[in-house]
Structure formats: C-alpha cells, structure tokens
Design an enzyme around this catalytic site. Sequence first.
Site, PDB file in Angstrom:
ATOM      1  N   THR A  22      26.149  35.878  36.336  1.00 32.57           N
ATOM      2  CA  THR A  22      24.899  35.249  36.771  1.00 32.57           C
ATOM      3  C   THR A  22      23.813  36.282  37.020  1.00 32.57           C
ATOM      4  O   THR A  22      22.627  36.007  36.829  1.00 32.57           O
ATOM      5  CB  THR A  22      25.170  34.418  38.042  1.00 32.57           C
ATOM      6  OG1 THR A  22      26.018  33.337  37.696  1.00 32.57           O
ATOM      7  CG2 THR A  22      23.900  33.862  38.650  1.00 32.57           C
ATOM      8  N   SER A  64      31.890  35.524  33.757  1.00 28.71           N
ATOM      9  CA  SER A  64      33.152  36.158  34.169  1.00 28.71           C
ATOM     10  C   SER A  64      34.293  35.174  34.363  1.00 28.71           C
ATOM     11  O   SER A  64      35.440  35.592  34.535  1.00 28.71           O
ATOM     12  CB  SER A  64      32.960  37.012  35.416  1.00 28.71           C
ATOM     13  OG  SER A  64      32.976  36.236  36.592  1.00 28.71           O
ATOM     14  N   THR A  97      30.365  36.625  39.443  1.00 29.35           N
ATOM     15  CA  THR A  97      31.053  36.529  40.738  1.00 29.35           C
ATOM     16  C   THR A  97      32.436  35.867  40.636  1.00 29.35           C
ATOM     17  O   THR A  97      33.262  36.050  41.518  1.00 29.35           O
ATOM     18  CB  THR A  97      30.199  35.725  41.743  1.00 29.35           C
ATOM     19  OG1 THR A  97      29.959  34.416  41.217  1.00 29.35           O
ATOM     20  CG2 THR A  97      28.880  36.418  42.045  1.00 29.35           C
ATOM     21  N   ASP A  98      32.659  35.092  39.548  1.00 27.21           N
ATOM     22  CA  ASP A  98      33.891  34.281  39.508  1.00 27.21           C
ATOM     23  C   ASP A  98      35.168  35.109  39.572  1.00 27.21           C
ATOM     24  O   ASP A  98      36.114  34.745  40.272  1.00 27.21           O
ATOM     25  CB  ASP A  98      33.915  33.423  38.235  1.00 27.21           C
ATOM     26  CG  ASP A  98      32.887  32.298  38.284  1.00 27.21           C
ATOM     27  OD1 ASP A  98      32.170  32.184  39.297  1.00 27.21           O
ATOM     28  OD2 ASP A  98      32.803  31.536  37.302  1.00 27.21           O
TER      29      ASP A  98
END
Length: 320
Positions: A22, A64, A97-98
Amino acid sequence: MQNKSQTSPAGPVIVILGTGGTIAGSGDDVGYTAGQIGVPQLVAAVPALASRSLEAEQVAQVDSKDMSHEIWQVLAMRVQHHLARPEVGGIVITHGTDTLEETAYFLHRVLSPAKPVVFAAAMRPATSLQSDGPQNLLDAVTVAGHPSASGVLATLNGRVHGPVEVRKALPFALDAFSSGEAGPIALIQEGQLRLLRPWPVCEALGMGRVTHAPAAWPPVDVVVSHAGASGRVVDALVASGTRGLVIEGTSNGTVHASLLEAIERAQAAGVSVLRSTRCAGAAVVGAPGGALPSAGELSPAKARVELLLQLLGQLGAPPA
Ligand code: ASP
C-alpha cells in the site's frame, strides 16, 4: 528487476529496496491497487529525504498478500549484497503490511544483520490525501541511518518494532501494528529515536539456508485447532506431501483430541511439527511431557517461517 537511482550525497548511504504494498499503492483510500509506484517516486514525495544519501532499487512490486518464497530469496540476496558494502549504513525495505511480519522474521533469522534493516509500510496508498507512507518512510530512513541501530526492524506510526514481536493487529487503523505485551523497541518523536529496549539479535542461520530454488523448498502448512476439529485437514496435507505442520492451537497451544491423533500420525510419518497459539500476541509457555514442540513466542505465521528454515537446513547443499 533492478531500477537503481542515486540521489544527493550526505552521510552513510541508505539503500531503499522496494517490494510494493500500500505504501506504493495508487487510487483512493478504499479502492486502491497496492504495488504501483516505484521507489524513486516514493522518495521524491518526502522533501526531507532530499539531503540524504540514498539509493533506490526495485526488488519486486506486489501486494504483500501475494508475497512469495521467490521474492524472499531475491530480497535476502540483495540485502546481503548491500550490507556488505562499507559505505552503506543501513537498508530500508518498503513492503505491504499484510505479510510484513513474515518477511521481517525471515530476514532476521537468515541474516540477523549488524546494520539496521528497517521495514517501512503504510495503511493508506501513496496517492491518498492523508497518506501515512511519507512519514513512515522518513522515520525508517532515520532509524536506518542511526549510528546505534541494528537488526531487522519495522517502523510504523512512530513506533519501531522488533521482528519477533511485530504483527499487524488491525486491518484499517493507522496504528495497525503491535508488539503485544513486549511493546516497541523504540519510539520516534520529533524526528529523534528514543530507545526503550535492546535491538533485536539472534544467531543467524545464514544465506546457505535459502540457496535452493524456491520450488524445492519443503511445503510447510498451518492448521487451526477449533471446536469440532477433525484430522481430515492434516491427513490430506500429509497425503499431498507436506513436510512441516504448524498447529495454531487454542489457549496455551492446546489441541483438539481428534486433531492431535492425526498430528501424531503425521509425526510418525516424518512430518515436523511446531505448536503455536491462536491467542493474538501470546506465547506458548512450558513444555509438558508428551506435548508437541513449542513455537514459543512466535505467531503461527512466524512459526511457519521458522519451521521452513529448519527444514531447509536439512536439505544440504543445493545441486551444482
Ligand atoms: N494488501 C496490502 C499489502 O500488504 C496492504 C498494505 O500494504 O497495507 O501489500
């Protein structure tokens, strides 16, 4: 993919490796696509970085959630390459961030670097009116250039997290990351680093662990224990060739009796097992007689990385 560009010289070189996410996303806050904008543009959006000596390199450009072992291997090689350069003071990795916490733990265990390797991410895309990416990137460069910093770290929302504890705890909040009861390693306040506890260090397993072609990396899967659980998933995974199982147990890593029977069958068939807990941010403590091996403080996702690296260590040298 390599897309190198050098900007103005000042202080030790900080290398920024882009992988997508993101922080490199484009669109509005809800309907955006992750992994669209290149590292040089992300750097150009932060005026305070103009005076820093930076290099930008695009290693990947993905959401990610789709992070792969192939990217991990390339990333580890690029990180190792740049860390060996005497003029490089630290590395920043822009990442979604995932799965940030998995990639961070992977690099921590493989390299445990003496120089800082700092993950930067964002909850809002680069094109958002209130993007958190530029500040997080600036903070990550501050940490990566700090003379005392070392190890793999993640800098988000003014907090510096360690690779063992860090986890994404919330899907939308700007303050999405937590280090659980351990708390962050440091804070960034007014552009200054405030250290709260020691930098992360472990015995590095070394790049030899990750030199096999990723297609040859042993399959390692995560299975959840829950009410009404059976052994079907485990039996199916064993039949399909899994080499490792991380059990996401209830409470202190406890496992439903029906599932446990299948896990013990899997162990008898040579499958390696680690037992973690589905309680967010908690550790499995103690090892009562007969219990499955414990993942300790590792989350199920990080326990999967740990077990994968253990099994890679059993493969020996890759074919010449
Ligand atoms: N799906 C995005 C990613 O992990 C989410 C983010 O970066 O915040 O790439």
